[in-house]
Design a protein around this motif. Sequence first.
Motif, PDB file in Angstrom:
ATOM      1  N   GLY A  21      83.472  37.197  13.479  1.00 22.26           N
ATOM      2  CA  GLY A  21      83.571  37.323  12.035  1.00 22.26           C
ATOM      3  C   GLY A  21      82.267  37.601  11.319  1.00 22.26           C
ATOM      4  O   GLY A  21      82.224  37.653  10.089  1.00 22.26           O
ATOM      5  N   GLU A  22      81.191  37.805  12.053  1.00 26.15           N
ATOM      6  CA  GLU A  22      79.866  37.984  11.453  1.00 26.15           C
ATOM      7  C   GLU A  22      79.557  39.462  11.229  1.00 26.15           C
ATOM      8  O   GLU A  22      79.918  40.324  12.035  1.00 26.15           O
ATOM      9  CB  GLU A  22      78.804  37.372  12.369  1.00 26.15           C
ATOM     10  N   VAL A  23      78.872  39.754  10.123  1.00 27.58           N
ATOM     11  CA  VAL A  23      78.346  41.101   9.863  1.00 27.58           C
ATOM     12  C   VAL A  23      76.833  41.039  10.043  1.00 27.58           C
ATOM     13  O   VAL A  23      76.126  40.420   9.250  1.00 27.58           O
ATOM     14  CB  VAL A  23      78.695  41.587   8.447  1.00 27.58           C
ATOM     15  N   VAL A  24      76.364  41.668  11.104  1.00 23.17           N
ATOM     16  CA  VAL A  24      74.937  41.714  11.408  1.00 23.17           C
ATOM     17  C   VAL A  24      74.419  43.094  11.036  1.00 23.17           C
ATOM     18  O   VAL A  24      74.927  44.108  11.538  1.00 23.17           O
ATOM     19  CB  VAL A  24      74.658  41.420  12.894  1.00 23.17           C
ATOM     20  N   ALA A  25      73.443  43.151  10.149  1.00 22.81           N
ATOM     21  CA  ALA A  25      72.863  44.424   9.731  1.00 22.81           C
ATOM     22  C   ALA A  25      71.645  44.733  10.587  1.00 22.81           C
ATOM     23  O   ALA A  25      70.767  43.888  10.772  1.00 22.81           O
ATOM     24  CB  ALA A  25      72.473  44.376   8.260  1.00 22.81           C
ATOM     25  N   LEU A  26      71.620  45.941  11.112  1.00 22.21           N
ATOM     26  CA  LEU A  26      70.500  46.420  11.913  1.00 22.21           C
ATOM     27  C   LEU A  26      69.731  47.423  11.059  1.00 22.21           C
ATOM     28  O   LEU A  26      70.260  48.468  10.690  1.00 22.21           O
ATOM     29  CB  LEU A  26      71.041  47.082  13.183  1.00 22.21           C
ATOM     30  N   VAL A  27      68.495  47.083  10.691  1.00 23.64           N
ATOM     31  CA  VAL A  27      67.739  47.916   9.755  1.00 23.64           C
ATOM     32  C   VAL A  27      66.418  48.345  10.376  1.00 23.64           C
ATOM     33  O   VAL A  27      65.910  47.731  11.316  1.00 23.64           O
ATOM     34  CB  VAL A  27      67.482  47.177   8.420  1.00 23.64           C
ATOM     35  N   GLY A  28      65.869  49.398   9.800  1.00 24.72           N
ATOM     36  CA  GLY A  28      64.596  49.927  10.264  1.00 24.72           C
ATOM     37  C   GLY A  28      64.471  51.374   9.830  1.00 24.72           C
ATOM     38  O   GLY A  28      65.451  52.001   9.419  1.00 24.72           O
ATOM     39  N   GLY A  29      63.282  51.924   9.934  1.00 24.86           N
ATOM     40  CA  GLY A  29      63.069  53.309   9.553  1.00 24.86           C
ATOM     41  C   GLY A  29      63.657  54.270  10.559  1.00 24.86           C
ATOM     42  O   GLY A  29      64.148  53.876  11.625  1.00 24.86           O
ATOM     43  N   SER A  30      63.606  55.562  10.245  1.00 26.31           N
ATOM     44  CA  SER A  30      64.068  56.591  11.177  1.00 26.31           C
ATOM     45  C   SER A  30      63.237  56.508  12.456  1.00 26.31           C
ATOM     46  O   SER A  30      62.018  56.375  12.403  1.00 26.31           O
ATOM     47  CB  SER A  30      63.918  57.977  10.547  1.00 26.31           C
ATOM     48  N   GLY A  31      63.918  56.585  13.604  1.00 29.56           N
ATOM     49  CA  GLY A  31      63.220  56.517  14.883  1.00 29.56           C
ATOM     50  C   GLY A  31      62.940  55.115  15.370  1.00 29.56           C
ATOM     51  O   GLY A  31      62.262  54.937  16.378  1.00 29.56           O
ATOM     52  N   SER A  32      63.470  54.095  14.669  1.00 35.08           N
ATOM     53  CA  SER A  32      63.218  52.710  15.086  1.00 35.08           C
ATOM     54  C   SER A  32      64.088  52.292  16.266  1.00 35.08           C
ATOM     55  O   SER A  32      63.824  51.264  16.891  1.00 35.08           O
ATOM     56  CB  SER A  32      63.451  51.753  13.916  1.00 35.08           C
ATOM     57  N   GLY A  33      65.141  53.059  16.570  1.00 31.97           N
ATOM     58  CA  GLY A  33      66.006  52.733  17.712  1.00 31.97           C
ATOM     59  C   GLY A  33      67.312  52.083  17.330  1.00 31.97           C
ATOM     60  O   GLY A  33      68.107  51.733  18.202  1.00 31.97           O
ATOM     61  N   LYS A  34      67.590  51.934  16.033  1.00 30.29           N
ATOM     62  CA  LYS A  34      68.793  51.202  15.639  1.00 30.29           C
ATOM     63  C   LYS A  34      70.083  51.942  16.016  1.00 30.29           C
ATOM     64  O   LYS A  34      71.039  51.324  16.496  1.00 30.29           O
ATOM     65  CB  LYS A  34      68.756  50.870  14.145  1.00 30.29           C
ATOM     66  N   THR A  35      70.126  53.253  15.829  1.00 34.66           N
ATOM     67  CA  THR A  35      71.326  54.010  16.220  1.00 34.66           C
ATOM     68  C   THR A  35      71.476  54.039  17.731  1.00 34.66           C
ATOM     69  O   THR A  35      72.597  53.920  18.250  1.00 34.66           O
ATOM     70  CB  THR A  35      71.260  55.443  15.652  1.00 34.66           C
ATOM     71  N   THR A  36      70.376  54.146  18.453  1.00 37.11           N
ATOM     72  CA  THR A  36      70.438  54.117  19.923  1.00 37.11           C
ATOM     73  C   THR A  36      71.012  52.795  20.402  1.00 37.11           C
ATOM     74  O   THR A  36      71.853  52.759  21.313  1.00 37.11           O
ATOM     75  CB  THR A  36      69.039  54.331  20.523  1.00 37.11           C
ATOM     76  N   LEU A  37      70.596  51.685  19.785  1.00 33.68           N
ATOM     77  CA  LEU A  37      71.135  50.379  20.176  1.00 33.68           C
ATOM     78  C   LEU A  37      72.634  50.311  19.881  1.00 33.68           C
ATOM     79  O   LEU A  37      73.413  49.837  20.712  1.00 33.68           O
ATOM     80  CB  LEU A  37      70.392  49.267  19.441  1.00 33.68           C
ATOM     81  N   GLY A  38      73.043  50.789  18.711  1.00 32.06           N
ATOM     82  CA  GLY A  38      74.463  50.778  18.374  1.00 32.06           C
ATOM     83  C   GLY A  38      75.281  51.601  19.335  1.00 32.06           C
ATOM     84  O   GLY A  38      76.355  51.174  19.795  1.00 32.06           O
ATOM     85  N   ARG A  39      74.812  52.787  19.692  1.00 23.79           N
ATOM     86  CA  ARG A  39      75.544  53.652  20.611  1.00 23.79           C
ATOM     87  C   ARG A  39      75.550  53.078  22.025  1.00 23.79           C
ATOM     88  O   ARG A  39      76.514  53.281  22.774  1.00 23.79           O
ATOM     89  CB  ARG A  39      74.915  55.055  20.619  1.00 23.79           C
ATOM     90  N   THR A  40      74.488  52.372  22.386  1.00 22.35           N
ATOM     91  CA  THR A  40      74.452  51.733  23.710  1.00 22.35           C
ATOM     92  C   THR A  40      75.475  50.610  23.784  1.00 22.35           C
ATOM     93  O   THR A  40      76.213  50.479  24.771  1.00 22.35           O
ATOM     94  CB  THR A  40      73.040  51.197  24.011  1.00 22.35           C
ATOM     95  N   ILE A  41      75.550  49.783  22.747  1.00 23.89           N
ATOM     96  CA  ILE A  41      76.536  48.701  22.721  1.00 23.89           C
ATOM     97  C   ILE A  41      77.952  49.272  22.731  1.00 23.89           C
ATOM     98  O   ILE A  41      78.861  48.718  23.368  1.00 23.89           O
ATOM     99  CB  ILE A  41      76.305  47.804  21.485  1.00 23.89           C
ATOM    100  N   ALA A  42      78.148  50.419  22.068  1.00 23.42           N
ATOM    101  CA  ALA A  42      79.473  51.053  22.037  1.00 23.42           C
ATOM    102  C   ALA A  42      79.827  51.717  23.360  1.00 23.42           C
ATOM    103  O   ALA A  42      80.992  52.048  23.600  1.00 23.42           O
ATOM    104  CB  ALA A  42      79.528  52.085  20.917  1.00 23.42           C
ATOM    105  N   GLY A  43      78.839  51.925  24.231  1.00 21.93           N
ATOM    106  CA  GLY A  43      79.097  52.577  25.507  1.00 21.93           C
ATOM    107  C   GLY A  43      78.922  54.079  25.458  1.00 21.93           C
ATOM    108  O   GLY A  43      79.287  54.779  26.407  1.00 21.93           O
TER     109      GLY A  43
END
Length: 542
Positions: free
Chosen positions: A310-332
Motif C-alpha cells: 500500500g505504499e507509494v515510494v517516489a524515486l527522484v533524481g536528475g536525468s541520468g541518475s538511474g531512476k528509470t533504469t531501476l524501475g525497468r529492472t524491477i519490472a523485468g
Amino acid sequence: MTTETLLTVRDLSLEVARTGHAVVSNVNFDIAAGEIFGIVGESGSGKTLATRALISLLPQAIAVTGGSVAYKGRDVMGMKSRELRRLRGAEIGVVFQEPMTSLNPSMTIGRQLEEGLALHTKLSAEERRERILDMLKRVGIGDPEGALTAYPHEFSGGMRQRIMLASVMLLKPALLIADEPTTALDAVIQRDVMELMVELTRAEGTAVLLISHDLPMVARYTSRIVVMEKGVIVEQGRTADLLEAPKHPYTKKLLSSLPFRGELRVIDTSKAPMVSARNIVVDYAGRKSLLRKAGSKRALHGVSIDIHEGEVVALVGGSGSGKTTLGRTIAGLVKESEGQIRFQGRSRDEDWIDYRLNCQMVFQDPYSSLDPRMTIEALVEEALRLVPGLDAEAKRKRAHETLEEVGLGVDYADRYPHELSGGQRQRVAIARAIARRPRFLIADEPVSALDVTVRAQVLDLFSDLQKRYGFSCLFISHDLGVVEQVADRVVVMQDGRIIEQGDRDTIFDSPKEAYTRRLLSAIPALDQNAQGGVSLKWRLEA
C-alpha cells in the motif's frame, strides 16, 4: 528597467484559413525594453500561435484576420521577406520548446552557431570562432573546442538547450522569445537553464517573452504576465499581484491545479516488503569496433530499495541518475547484472508469470506505449488475456468498468489512441495497468508531458485508485512538486546510487545531502490563500 516600449501588440486575431475557426482573438499587450514578460496557459490556449505571429512565422494554415504588431515602432505585419530576415535572429531571437528538432542533426554545432553570425554580421571567420567559443563557455559547455565538431545527438537535453541559447544570444537580440524552453528538462537543469537565460539577457539588456504552462517558473522570473484561455487573454497584470489575488475563474483554476502537500499517511512496515530489491547492479554494454573492444557502463551501483504494501515510494533524481533504469529492472524489462529482486517474500524468479501479472507499468509517453492499431477497448482487454476464469464477455465487462473508473466511460471504447488527448491517453495507460488489479505498479514520469490542470486530474485519479485498490507503487519522477503531493516515502538517486531516503516530510523539510537540497531549491513551496491565489516561497533560500 527602462520604460521604453519595445513591442506593441494590438487586437491580434488569427483563424484557421480553411474553416474560419478563430484560434486567437483580440490579443493586446506591450513589452518594455529589458523586461521579462510571461504568457501562460494550457495547450491549445493560443499562446504559441500568438507569439509566432509576432515575427510572421505562422503555419500556412493559419491566417491573420486583424490587429497589428509593432517592433520599435515598425509594423511587422507589413514587412517584406528581406526585412523579416533581417529582423529574425539579429533583433528578435527565438528559443523553441524542443532543441533536438530545432538543431540540424546533420550539421556540427560549430557550423550551426556560425550560420547566424555569417548572415547578420561582418565579422571575420576567426572573430566568429572566438565569439562562439566565448559564448559556449558562458553557457556552461565544458569543452567548447570539442563542441564545435560535435553533433546535436551527442549532447543531453539540457546541453542542447544551452547550445540553442548560445546560438540566439550570439547575435545580441533586443527581444528573446522563449517558447516552453525548459518543459522536457528535470527541475535542476530547468532552473540552471532559466538562470543562465536571465543572466545572459540582463547582461545584454535583452527583453524576454517567456511562454509556458509552468506557473511557478514563470512567477519566479517575470515582472508581468498574461493568462490565455482558448485564444483569448482572460487576465493580465503584475505577476505578484495576479498570483496573490487572481480575478478570473480560469486563473484560479490554474493555480488550484498546482500540486500541494497533503497529510502524510502511516504505512505499516512491520511486514515483509511487497517488493524488495537488493544490491542491484546494471551494466550496459558499450559499442565495439575493429580497433576497440566493447566496454561497459555501470548504470546502477548496488542499489537496494523496499516498497511495502500500500505504499507509494517516489524515486527522484536528475536525468541520468538511474531512476528509470531501476524501475525497468524491477519490472523485468532490463536484466540486472547482479543482485536479487523479491516479491511478497520470495524470489521474483520462482513464479515469474505471477510476478509479471502483478507488476504493471505506466510509461511516460502513452502515445508510444499504446498500439495505434487497436481500439481503446482492445488495449484494456489485452491486459486481461492471462487472467484465469474470465471469458470474452467478462473481459469486455471488466474493460468497460475500468474505463469508467479512470473517468473515460464506454463512449471511448471504440476509439483509437490518436483520437484522444494526451491526458485521455494517459488515463487509458492507467486503465491497462489496473485492469487486472495488480499488487504493484510502476509509474515512470506518468504526468510529465501533461498540462497543469490535466496533470492535477490524473494525479487525483491515481490517488483515488491507489486508495481503492491498495496497490504498492514505485513512482518515478523528476517533478518534486508532484512527488510532494503523492508520495509516502522519497528515495533520492544520483549517478546510479541512492544517496538519501526517508518519509516525504523529512526529505522535503530537512534534507541532509547537498544534492537533495539542490533538487528541492528548484521548486517552490506553495500556500493557497482565501482569494484563490497562491504565495510562492522558494525552498532552502536565505
